[in-house]
Design an enzyme around this catalytic site. Structure first.
Site, PDB file in Angstrom:
ATOM      1  N   TYR A 199      29.703  42.360  33.908  1.00  0.00           N
ATOM      2  CA  TYR A 199      30.907  42.925  33.307  1.00  0.00           C
ATOM      3  C   TYR A 199      30.503  43.936  32.245  1.00  0.00           C
ATOM      4  O   TYR A 199      30.217  43.600  31.105  1.00  0.00           O
ATOM      5  CB  TYR A 199      31.787  41.841  32.679  1.00  0.00           C
ATOM      6  CG  TYR A 199      32.234  40.732  33.617  1.00  0.00           C
ATOM      7  CD1 TYR A 199      32.236  40.906  34.996  1.00  0.00           C
ATOM      8  CD2 TYR A 199      32.642  39.501  33.116  1.00  0.00           C
ATOM      9  CE1 TYR A 199      32.636  39.887  35.848  1.00  0.00           C
ATOM     10  CE2 TYR A 199      33.051  38.478  33.964  1.00  0.00           C
ATOM     11  CZ  TYR A 199      33.038  38.671  35.325  1.00  0.00           C
ATOM     12  OH  TYR A 199      33.431  37.661  36.167  1.00  0.00           O
ATOM     13  N   HIS A 242      26.146  34.117  40.225  1.00  0.00           N
ATOM     14  CA  HIS A 242      27.414  34.810  40.453  1.00  0.00           C
ATOM     15  C   HIS A 242      27.688  35.050  41.938  1.00  0.00           C
ATOM     16  O   HIS A 242      28.820  34.885  42.407  1.00  0.00           O
ATOM     17  CB  HIS A 242      27.386  36.144  39.706  1.00  0.00           C
ATOM     18  CG  HIS A 242      28.730  36.671  39.347  1.00  0.00           C
ATOM     19  ND1 HIS A 242      28.915  37.622  38.373  1.00  0.00           N
ATOM     20  CD2 HIS A 242      29.964  36.406  39.813  1.00  0.00           C
ATOM     21  CE1 HIS A 242      30.208  37.902  38.259  1.00  0.00           C
ATOM     22  NE2 HIS A 242      30.866  37.182  39.130  1.00  0.00           N
ATOM     23  N   PRO A 261      43.687  32.456  38.709  1.00  0.00           N
ATOM     24  CA  PRO A 261      44.707  31.467  39.070  1.00  0.00           C
ATOM     25  C   PRO A 261      46.116  32.049  39.120  1.00  0.00           C
ATOM     26  O   PRO A 261      47.023  31.427  39.669  1.00  0.00           O
ATOM     27  CB  PRO A 261      44.581  30.413  37.962  1.00  0.00           C
ATOM     28  CG  PRO A 261      44.096  31.198  36.779  1.00  0.00           C
ATOM     29  CD  PRO A 261      43.129  32.200  37.357  1.00  0.00           C
ATOM     30  N   GLY A 316      46.644  34.962  40.560  1.00  0.00           N
ATOM     31  CA  GLY A 316      46.560  35.991  41.587  1.00  0.00           C
ATOM     32  C   GLY A 316      46.283  37.366  41.020  1.00  0.00           C
ATOM     33  O   GLY A 316      46.912  38.346  41.410  1.00  0.00           O
ATOM     34  N   ARG A 317      45.338  37.439  40.076  1.00  0.00           N
ATOM     35  CA  ARG A 317      45.017  38.697  39.377  1.00  0.00           C
ATOM     36  C   ARG A 317      46.260  39.283  38.709  1.00  0.00           C
ATOM     37  O   ARG A 317      46.475  40.494  38.707  1.00  0.00           O
ATOM     38  CB  ARG A 317      44.366  39.704  40.332  1.00  0.00           C
ATOM     39  CG  ARG A 317      43.085  39.184  40.962  1.00  0.00           C
ATOM     40  CD  ARG A 317      42.328  40.257  41.699  1.00  0.00           C
ATOM     41  NE  ARG A 317      41.141  39.715  42.348  1.00  0.00           N
ATOM     42  CZ  ARG A 317      39.973  39.482  41.746  1.00  0.00           C
ATOM     43  NH1 ARG A 317      39.843  39.754  40.467  1.00  0.00           N
ATOM     44  NH2 ARG A 317      38.957  38.977  42.398  1.00  0.00           N
ATOM     45  N   GLY A 318      47.079  38.397  38.167  1.00  0.00           N
ATOM     46  CA  GLY A 318      48.277  38.819  37.450  1.00  0.00           C
ATOM     47  C   GLY A 318      49.488  39.039  38.337  1.00  0.00           C
ATOM     48  O   GLY A 318      50.607  39.183  37.843  1.00  0.00           O
ATOM     49  N   PHE A 319      49.282  39.035  39.648  1.00  0.00           N
ATOM     50  CA  PHE A 319      50.380  39.327  40.566  1.00  0.00           C
ATOM     51  C   PHE A 319      51.444  38.226  40.555  1.00  0.00           C
ATOM     52  O   PHE A 319      52.638  38.483  40.724  1.00  0.00           O
ATOM     53  CB  PHE A 319      49.823  39.487  41.988  1.00  0.00           C
ATOM     54  CG  PHE A 319      50.747  40.203  42.938  1.00  0.00           C
ATOM     55  CD1 PHE A 319      50.857  41.585  42.890  1.00  0.00           C
ATOM     56  CD2 PHE A 319      51.479  39.506  43.873  1.00  0.00           C
ATOM     57  CE1 PHE A 319      51.700  42.262  43.774  1.00  0.00           C
ATOM     58  CE2 PHE A 319      52.315  40.170  44.760  1.00  0.00           C
ATOM     59  CZ  PHE A 319      52.429  41.552  44.703  1.00  0.00           C
TER      60      PHE A 319
END
Length: 333
Positions: free
Chosen positions: A61, A130, A211, A213-216
């Protein structure tokens, strides 16, 4: 927050962690929108105030920028935090990702020393591979990680995005504490493949990234234009084309359940993961959302609630690929 056991090797953590990836730039640009260091550090501090001291990062990152930001945030209070980091995406001496995965003994030694330096610490609580390096036997990789445990440089071992066979082989060399994988109402592949059964059988915990959904799953994204121009979610198949609108329909049904419970859709998604017996690490870089996320750890869902949510998105529902074809090569499920 009440602590929970992670794995069977003695580590205890809060029931929810804080994913830090989006707090810095990376992968060629901003992740989930523009990053702000001051707000990110304030978010880490607020999380700690609320009992959320489990931070998740990785050397890739940035590279390294995320670990360096965490070092600033925890300076003077290292012992109060539980830090998880990861290695495996090969990074050269010019701090550039090579595009390869490296799980060799020599690379692991190099990677952990860099992470220790960037985090400003002499130990890492939870250290994951990773992504699997298919050219290096998992036994060799985990044996090298076990040596780091003996040296006191890391405390617990984990893997990320691996199948049941790899987990079993690794666990024979050194006990794994956790496996990290994407898991949400929108992404249950590891459940379909029996990987969750393997973890339960071996006493290994699941750390569920994305968790929400990438903010979706928070329900605010209703059309492709709602993503910022440089938001990397625009390039994920799950959120492209016809699949995007199919997924919006599913999210709106989940949103109805959240409204009935007077909570947000994101909180409902997080509470679902916890109710399933796993540890979510929702990512955020804003104080407002870390407060909301941690509050989700206090939400109790009944079996009827779980059944209702899972009837909206039954196991096996096609919600689209979670990475492009090139990136999926690193997911060994």
């Amino acid at each position: 927050m009440k602590e929970v056991k992670l794995g069977s090797q003695g580590l205890t953590i809060p029931p929810i962690g804080l994913g830090c990836m989006g707090m810095t730039t990376g992968f060629g640009g901003d992740i989930y929108g523009k990053a702000d260091e001051k707000e990110a550090i304030a978010t880490i501090h607020r999380s700690m105030e609320l009992g959320g001291n489990f931070l998740d990062t990785a050397d890739i990152y940035g590279p390294f920028l995320n670990e360096q930001l965490i070092a600033k945030a925890i300076k003077g209070n290292r012992e109060k935090y539980i830090i998880a980091s990861k290695f495996g995406f090969e990074i050269d001496d010019n701090e550039q990702a090579t595009g390869a995965f490296n799980g060799s003994k020599n690379y692991i030694k190099k990677a952990v020393e860099r992470s220790l330096k960037n985090l400003g610490t002499d130990y890492i609580d939870m250290y994951y591979q990773h992504r699997l390096d298919t050219s290096t036997p998992i036994e060799e990789t985990v044996a090298a990680m076990g040596e780091l445990v003996k040296e006191g440089k890391i405390k617990y071992i984990g893997l990320s995005e691996v199948n049941s066979e790899t987990i079993k082989r690794a666990h024979q060399i050194h006990p794994l504490t956790a496996v990290q994988s994407e898991y949400s109402l929108f992404e249950r592949q590891i459940e379909e493949l029996g990987i969750l059964d393997t973890l339960k059988e071996l006493g290994i915990s699941l750390i569920a990234y994305s968790p929400v959904g990438r903010g979706f799953l928070n329900g605010t994204i209703q059309k492709p234009e709602d993503f910022n121009e440089n938001d990397f979610r625009r390039f994920i198949p799950k959120y492209q084309g016809e699949q995007f609108f199919k997924n919006v329909e599913l999210v709106n049904e989940i949103k109805k359940v959240a409204v009935e419970k007077n909570i947000t859709s994101a909180q409902l998604a997080i509470a679902w993961v916890i109710a399933k017996g796993h540890t979510p690490i929702p990512g955020t870089k804003r104080v407002k959302y870390v407060e909301e996320n941690i509050a989700a750890a206090r939400i109790s869902l009944t079996q009827d609630d779980l059944n209702r949510l899972e009837s909206i998105i039954p196991l096996g529902t096609e919600t689209g690929a979670r990475y492009d074809a090139e990136s999926m090569k690193g997911v060994n499920l």
